[in-house]
Design a protein around this motif. Structure first.
Motif, PDB file in Angstrom:
ATOM      1  N   GLY A 101     -10.138  -4.875 -14.776  1.00 18.63           N
ATOM      2  CA  GLY A 101     -10.506  -3.550 -14.348  1.00 18.63           C
ATOM      3  C   GLY A 101      -9.579  -3.090 -13.557  1.00 18.63           C
ATOM      4  N   VAL A 102      -8.638  -3.754 -12.884  1.00 18.81           N
ATOM      5  CA  VAL A 102      -7.977  -3.134 -11.675  1.00 18.81           C
ATOM      6  C   VAL A 102      -7.054  -1.940 -11.915  1.00 18.81           C
ATOM      7  N   ASP A 103      -6.667  -1.458 -10.959  1.00 18.88           N
ATOM      8  CA  ASP A 103      -5.884  -0.021 -11.040  1.00 18.88           C
ATOM      9  C   ASP A 103      -4.537  -0.264 -10.495  1.00 18.88           C
ATOM     10  N   VAL A 104      -4.307  -1.017  -9.883  1.00 18.62           N
ATOM     11  CA  VAL A 104      -3.056  -1.013  -8.998  1.00 18.62           C
ATOM     12  C   VAL A 104      -2.544  -2.823  -9.170  1.00 18.62           C
ATOM     13  N   ILE A 105      -1.200  -2.915  -9.506  1.00 15.81           N
ATOM     14  CA  ILE A 105      -0.641  -4.113  -9.216  1.00 15.81           C
ATOM     15  C   ILE A 105       0.620  -4.222  -7.968  1.00 15.81           C
ATOM     16  N   TRP A 106       0.196  -5.004  -7.080  1.00 15.36           N
ATOM     17  CA  TRP A 106       1.183  -5.400  -6.190  1.00 15.36           C
ATOM     18  C   TRP A 106       1.889  -6.369  -6.306  1.00 15.36           C
ATOM     19  N   VAL A 107       3.104  -6.372  -6.447  1.00 13.61           N
ATOM     20  CA  VAL A 107       4.172  -7.360  -6.709  1.00 13.61           C
ATOM     21  C   VAL A 107       4.982  -7.739  -5.483  1.00 13.61           C
ATOM     22  N   ASN A 108       4.998  -9.211  -5.102  1.00 10.28           N
ATOM     23  CA  ASN A 108       5.648  -9.615  -3.978  1.00 10.28           C
ATOM     24  C   ASN A 108       7.290  -9.283  -4.386  1.00 10.28           C
ATOM     25  N   PRO A 109       7.921  -9.675  -3.389  1.00  9.59           N
ATOM     26  CA  PRO A 109       9.586  -9.171  -3.372  1.00  9.59           C
ATOM     27  C   PRO A 109      10.225 -10.034  -4.400  1.00  9.59           C
ATOM     28  N   PHE A 110      11.014  -9.327  -5.129  1.00 10.25           N
ATOM     29  CA  PHE A 110      11.735  -9.914  -6.520  1.00 10.25           C
ATOM     30  C   PHE A 110      13.238  -9.555  -6.347  1.00 10.25           C
ATOM     31  N   PHE A 111      13.761  -8.947  -4.902  1.00  8.74           N
ATOM     32  CA  PHE A 111      14.872  -8.711  -4.877  1.00  8.74           C
ATOM     33  C   PHE A 111      16.073  -9.976  -4.574  1.00  8.74           C
ATOM     34  N   GLU A 112      17.148  -9.605  -4.728  1.00 12.74           N
ATOM     35  CA  GLU A 112      18.159 -10.620  -4.528  1.00 12.74           C
ATOM     36  C   GLU A 112      17.957 -11.302  -3.298  1.00 12.74           C
ATOM     37  N   SER A 113      17.958 -12.764  -3.220  1.00  8.56           N
ATOM     38  CA  SER A 113      17.590 -13.219  -1.904  1.00  8.56           C
ATOM     39  C   SER A 113      18.001 -14.821  -2.075  1.00  8.56           C
ATOM     40  N   PRO A 114      18.441 -15.354  -0.956  1.00  8.53           N
ATOM     41  CA  PRO A 114      18.906 -16.736  -0.867  1.00  8.53           C
ATOM     42  C   PRO A 114      17.333 -17.500  -0.848  1.00  8.53           C
ATOM     43  N   ASP A 115      16.377 -16.910  -0.741  1.00  7.90           N
ATOM     44  CA  ASP A 115      15.013 -17.615  -0.693  1.00  7.90           C
ATOM     45  C   ASP A 115      14.718 -18.414   0.133  1.00  7.90           C
TER      46      ASP A 115
ATOM     47  N   ILE B 296       2.950  -1.230  -6.840  1.00 12.37           N
ATOM     48  CA  ILE B 296       3.273  -1.103  -5.871  1.00 12.37           C
ATOM     49  C   ILE B 296       4.452  -2.258  -5.323  1.00 12.37           C
ATOM     50  N   MET B 297       5.299  -2.051  -4.673  1.00 12.78           N
ATOM     51  CA  MET B 297       6.339  -3.275  -4.434  1.00 12.78           C
ATOM     52  C   MET B 297       6.338  -3.576  -2.820  1.00 12.78           C
ATOM     53  N   ASP B 298       6.604  -4.726  -2.591  1.00 18.29           N
ATOM     54  CA  ASP B 298       6.900  -4.909  -0.982  1.00 18.29           C
ATOM     55  C   ASP B 298       8.007  -3.973  -0.429  1.00 18.29           C
TER      56      ASP B 298
ATOM     57  N   HIS C 117       7.129  13.285  -0.213  1.00 17.08           N
ATOM     58  CA  HIS C 117       7.698  13.842  -1.478  1.00 17.08           C
ATOM     59  C   HIS C 117       7.371  13.244  -2.717  1.00 17.08           C
ATOM     60  N   TYR C 118       6.433  12.258  -2.608  1.00 16.58           N
ATOM     61  CA  TYR C 118       5.856  11.386  -3.739  1.00 16.58           C
ATOM     62  C   TYR C 118       4.441  11.348  -3.631  1.00 16.58           C
ATOM     63  N   ASP C 119       3.779  11.447  -4.899  1.00 14.16           N
ATOM     64  CA  ASP C 119       2.295  11.165  -4.784  1.00 14.16           C
ATOM     65  C   ASP C 119       2.243   9.353  -4.738  1.00 14.16           C
ATOM     66  N   VAL C 120       2.296   8.705  -3.793  1.00 10.20           N
ATOM     67  CA  VAL C 120       2.511   7.327  -3.557  1.00 10.20           C
ATOM     68  C   VAL C 120       1.231   6.754  -2.831  1.00 10.20           C
ATOM     69  N   PHE C 121       1.012   5.596  -2.817  1.00  7.11           N
ATOM     70  CA  PHE C 121      -0.011   4.561  -2.278  1.00  7.11           C
ATOM     71  C   PHE C 121       0.919   3.776  -1.072  1.00  7.11           C
TER      72      PHE C 121
ATOM     73  N   ILE D  84       8.082   3.692  -9.451  1.00  5.46           N
ATOM     74  CA  ILE D  84       7.144   2.968  -8.618  1.00  5.46           C
ATOM     75  C   ILE D  84       6.144   3.792  -7.642  1.00  5.46           C
ATOM     76  N   ASP D  85       4.867   3.247  -7.595  1.00  7.66           N
ATOM     77  CA  ASP D  85       3.701   4.162  -7.340  1.00  7.66           C
ATOM     78  C   ASP D  85       3.273   3.950  -5.659  1.00  7.66           C
ATOM     79  N   GLY D  86       4.037   3.113  -5.004  1.00  6.94           N
ATOM     80  CA  GLY D  86       3.947   3.212  -3.635  1.00  6.94           C
ATOM     81  C   GLY D  86       4.686   1.824  -2.967  1.00  6.94           C
ATOM     82  N   PHE D  87       4.175   1.286  -1.790  1.00  5.83           N
ATOM     83  CA  PHE D  87       4.886   0.311  -1.163  1.00  5.83           C
ATOM     84  C   PHE D  87       3.660  -0.454  -0.332  1.00  5.83           C
TER      85      PHE D  87
END
Length: 541
Positions: A44-58, A96-98, A243-247, A194-197
């Motif tokens: 029933g959740v509304d928003v999914i926050w996904v941890n960073p997936f950018f290019e990275s040496p990790d 939303i993303m990191d 300029h965006y309707d974001v969270f 995306i819907d926010g940060f």
């Protein structure tokens, strides 16, 4: 109080590398998130926050970014991300993303240029200082992960600044070119839809002027909340966010409610909401009097003027039932109780993957089983002082970030259904008893309890906009409070101990609807005796 869609949201956090692996390489991926969206939606959740997936040496699980415009191979590719976003929106959820802009990886092209020579055009994109006369670091500051915030560069004979690992140099936000580059990057992702940060350590961007030595370097609170931070965030809002309707939710350590309101006040034009860490950073285990005091103080400081968050675990903090509840005899009861608090106290609730089935922290036997860079660095630092290795390990276990990073437990089959390969980190061995399939098959499970919590939050505005009236404030074991909004009134009664307790407060519940109860076999709900870790929620309408 202004009503907004994001104030009424419930957020589900996906730590994708531990969520679902579709390639068999032992690491979760974005396609794995896509495959489980119906499961997430069913909560029933509304928003999914996904941890960073950018290019990275990790080096720090993706929080060391080497390219803000590319998806790391472990996670997938840009096409997979775009499909994930499309599928989330198709299910009427938001993503939303990191935003990790305090620092980059030392492998980012910007930093490679910056360290190449003193006169490189990007030298000032990071923070470089000369050594002291004796050749030592510019000051005595400590970083989150290492004994010093400074690392010496032999080639250019200066030190660079890092609030976290050596491989994570801090950007110089005083440089307008840096800020404009970050704003361009934010627009890139927002224009994708995306819907926010979730903004990683966003209040660390401004540094203490002059970089003076401090009296208590171990406290590290001097790293954040410094003069100039609000100028940066107001500029970010003006140039991008308005300029965006974001969270937006800022990760903001070292703040009081008064400070917090400066970041998220509805008249401030900075951020929507924040995470503060007076609970998760400052309370090793549940300290109920302190917890009550924190909740009351933040309510009084924020209500009607700014929006708080409620969470008791995430990818950086040990699973809530292990740290703040009882993950043995009363695991299910205390998991439901703690979930009730998160969803009924003032603020936006966050659910960290696996929380909804009562996943627990781990107790790995050797330091080699752990991968958390913060824990490993601290372990090595303490052992180098001559301390006993076993003693240091036991001391660090409870707060290791790996407690919340073990793979999602989908079923009781091999590797808990997370991967067909070798998991990147060991599973919690209790997955045969605690898993999603078991939870879905049990009508009294934590999962269905969370489902009810979230559905009631959507149905009753009191849970989003209601005031907060604590009672029995001096009781050492019972946490109880009313919430009221227009014609709705809610009462929460929670016994946060392993012993029975009596709810000794005069309130007539005969006309109330009995909304929630975390014991499968309901006793006389008008009776004042509370079982260990029992919680009841009553509603008047």
């Amino acid at each position: 109080m202004e009503q907004k869609w994001w104030k009424e949201a419930v957020v589900y956090q996906v730590y994708w590398r531990s969520f679902n692996d579709t390639t068999g390489n032992g690491i979760g991926d974005l396609q794995g998130v896509i495959e489980k969206l119906d499961y997430i939606k069913s909560l029933g959740v509304d928003v999914i926050w996904v941890n960073p997936f950018f290019e990275s040496p990790d080096k720090d699980n993706g929080y060391d970014i080497s390219n803000y415009y590319a998806v790391m191979d472990k996670a997938g590719d840009m096409e997979t991300f775009e499909r994930l976003l499309e599928e989330i929106h198709r299910r009427d959820m938001k993503l939303i993303m990191d935003l990790v802009v305090n620092h980059t990886s030392d492998q980012h092209p910007w930093f490679k240029e910056s360290r190449s020579s003193i006169d490189n055009p990007k030298r000032d994109w990071y923070i470089w200082k000369d050594p002291k006369e004796d050749g030592s670091a510019p000051n005595n500051w400590r970083s989150y992960f290492t004994p010093s915030t400074w690392e010496y560069d032999e080639k250019t004979q200066q030190y660079y600044f890092h609030s976290f690992a050596i491989e994570q140099p801090d950007l110089n936000w005083e440089n307008p070119e840096v800020r404009e580059e970050i704003y361009n990057m934010m627009r890139f992702w927002l224009d994708k839809g995306i819907d926010g940060f979730r903004m990683d350590v966003i209040n660390l961007l401004a540094k203490l002027e002059g970089y003076p030595d401090v009296e208590e370097p171990e406290t590290i609170n001097y790293l954040g909340n410094n003069p100039g931070i609000h100028n940066y965030l107001k500029e970010m809002y003006k140039e991008v966010l308005q300029h965006y309707d974001v969270f937006t939710v800022g990760e903001i350590p070292f703040v009081t409610p008064e400070d917090g309101l400066l970041y998220v006040g509805e008249d401030r034009q900075e951020l929507n909401t924040l995470f503060h860490f007076e609970v998760c950073d400052d309370m090793v285990q549940m300290d109920l009097p302190r917890f009550k005091e924190i909740q009351k103080r933040w309510y009084e400081g924020m209500f009607g003027r700014g929006t708080n968050s409620q969470f008791l675990n995430n990818h950086d903090h040990t699973r809530l039932v292990t740290r703040f509840g009882n993950d043995n005899e009363y695991r299910e009861e205390s998991a439901k109780l703690l979930g009730t608090l998160i969803h009924t106290l003032p603020g936006i609730p966050y659910v960290f993957q696996g929380e909804e089935i009562g996943m627990t922290g781990v107790d790995f036997p050797t330091i080699e089983d752990y991968q958390d860079i913060a824990m490993l660095n601290k372990y090595n630092e303490e052992v180098e002082k001559g301390r006993d290795e076993a003693e240091v390990l036991e001391e660090l276990k409870l707060l290791s970030r790996d407690n919340s990073r073990t793979p999602m437990q989908w079923n009781d089959r091999e590797n808990a259904g997370f991967t067909t390969g070798n998991p990147w980190i060991k599973l919690n061995p209790n997955y045969s008893d605690i898993n999603v399939q078991q939870a879905l098959d049990d009508k009294n499970s934590i999962f269905y309890y969370y489902q009810d919590l979230i559905s009631f939050r959507k149905k009753y505005k009191v849970l989003t906009y209601g005031d907060y009236q604590p009672i029995l404030e001096d009781h050492p074991a019972i946490y109880s409070y009313f919430r009221e909004y227009e014609n709705e009134k809610l009462l929460v009664v929670a016994n946060m101990s392993d012993e029975e307790n009596v709810f000794d407060y005069s309130v007539d519940t005969s006309s109330a609807e009995f909304l929630l109860h975390n014991y499968a076999n309901e006793n006389d709900l008008s009776y004042s005796k509370l079982n260990p870790h029992e919680v009841r929620v009553y509603l008047w309408t």
